[in-house]
Scaffold this active site. Structure first.
Site, PDB file in Angstrom:
ATOM      1  CD  GLU A   1      -1.994   2.947   6.266  1.00 17.23           C
ATOM      2  OE1 GLU A   1      -1.745   3.621   7.282  1.00 17.23           O
ATOM      3  OE2 GLU A   1      -1.282   1.999   5.888  1.00 17.23           O
TER       4      GLU A   1
ATOM      5  CG  ASN B   1      -2.784  11.089  12.710  1.00 16.91           C
ATOM      6  OD1 ASN B   1      -2.707   9.949  13.143  1.00 16.91           O
ATOM      7  ND2 ASN B   1      -1.969  11.558  11.783  1.00 16.91           N
TER       8      ASN B   1
ATOM      9  CG  HIS C   1      -0.267   0.084   2.541  1.00 16.44           C
ATOM     10  ND1 HIS C   1      -0.098  -1.031   3.334  1.00 16.44           N
ATOM     11  CD2 HIS C   1       0.298   1.110   3.230  1.00 16.44           C
ATOM     12  CE1 HIS C   1       0.521  -0.682   4.447  1.00 16.44           C
ATOM     13  NE2 HIS C   1       0.774   0.607   4.415  1.00 16.44           N
TER      14      HIS C   1
ATOM     15  CD  GLU D   1       4.767  -0.234   7.178  1.00 16.66           C
ATOM     16  OE1 GLU D   1       4.508  -0.493   8.362  1.00 16.66           O
ATOM     17  OE2 GLU D   1       3.902   0.167   6.362  1.00 16.66           O
TER      18      GLU D   1
ATOM     19  CG  HIS E   1       4.498   4.252   4.907  1.00 16.47           C
ATOM     20  ND1 HIS E   1       3.891   4.703   6.039  1.00 16.47           N
ATOM     21  CD2 HIS E   1       3.913   3.049   4.627  1.00 16.47           C
ATOM     22  CE1 HIS E   1       2.984   3.833   6.441  1.00 16.47           C
ATOM     23  NE2 HIS E   1       2.971   2.815   5.592  1.00 16.47           N
TER      24      HIS E   1
END
Length: 146
Positions: free
Chosen positions: A62, A66, A5, A123, A80
């Site tokens: 994704e 927050n 992703h 990642e 990322h």
């Protein structure tokens, strides 16, 4: 290695879902609300990727929301790229041997972060269950930002 992703952050989840789903035609695949961490993750897939995305959880976009207000400067809204690897330790060892800095080592046997030459965060996630902790990774400190 398998692409998983791309993560981006947004200020207004409803507005972003309207844009990505109603305007672009993406569909929600999975949602995670984390009260302790105060965030919501929404994973979207393209229409032609529906079967694969629902089966393998990839390829996805994704959306990270927050709950507490934060201003995203300097491209921080882009999070990322994520890739799944067969063996997180072997992948990180190979990268280190090639001169790549492991910014967030896989201390947990599950996740590591590196940066591209253009400072894009990448990642790396262990395929399947996390590997048992092992050295030198268990005691390796973070380097820079990830």
């Amino acid at each position: 290695m398998r692409y998983l992703h791309t993560m981006i952050r947004m200020h207004d989840l409803d507005e972003s879902l309207d844009f990505y789903c109603n305007n672009l035609g993406l569909a929600e695949c999975k949602r995670i609300d984390n009260e302790e961490g105060r965030y919501t993750l929404v994973y979207l897939h393209a229409p032609l990727d529906a079967e694969l995305a629902n089966k393998t959880q990839a390829p996805l976009l994704e959306l990270t929301y927050n709950w507490d207000t934060e201003k995203y400067d300097g491209g921080r809204n882009f999070g990322h790229l994520a890739y799944e690897v067969e063996n997180i330790y072997a992948a990180c060892r190979k990268l280190m041997d090639q001169g790549v800095t492991i910014n967030r080592p896989p201390r947990d046997g599950w996740m590591a972060f590196i940066r591209s030459p253009d400072d894009i965060s990448i990642e790396l996630l262990q395929k399947g269950d996390p590997l048992p902790p092992e050295e030198p990774w268990s005691s390796m400190e973070n380097t820079g930002t990830w």
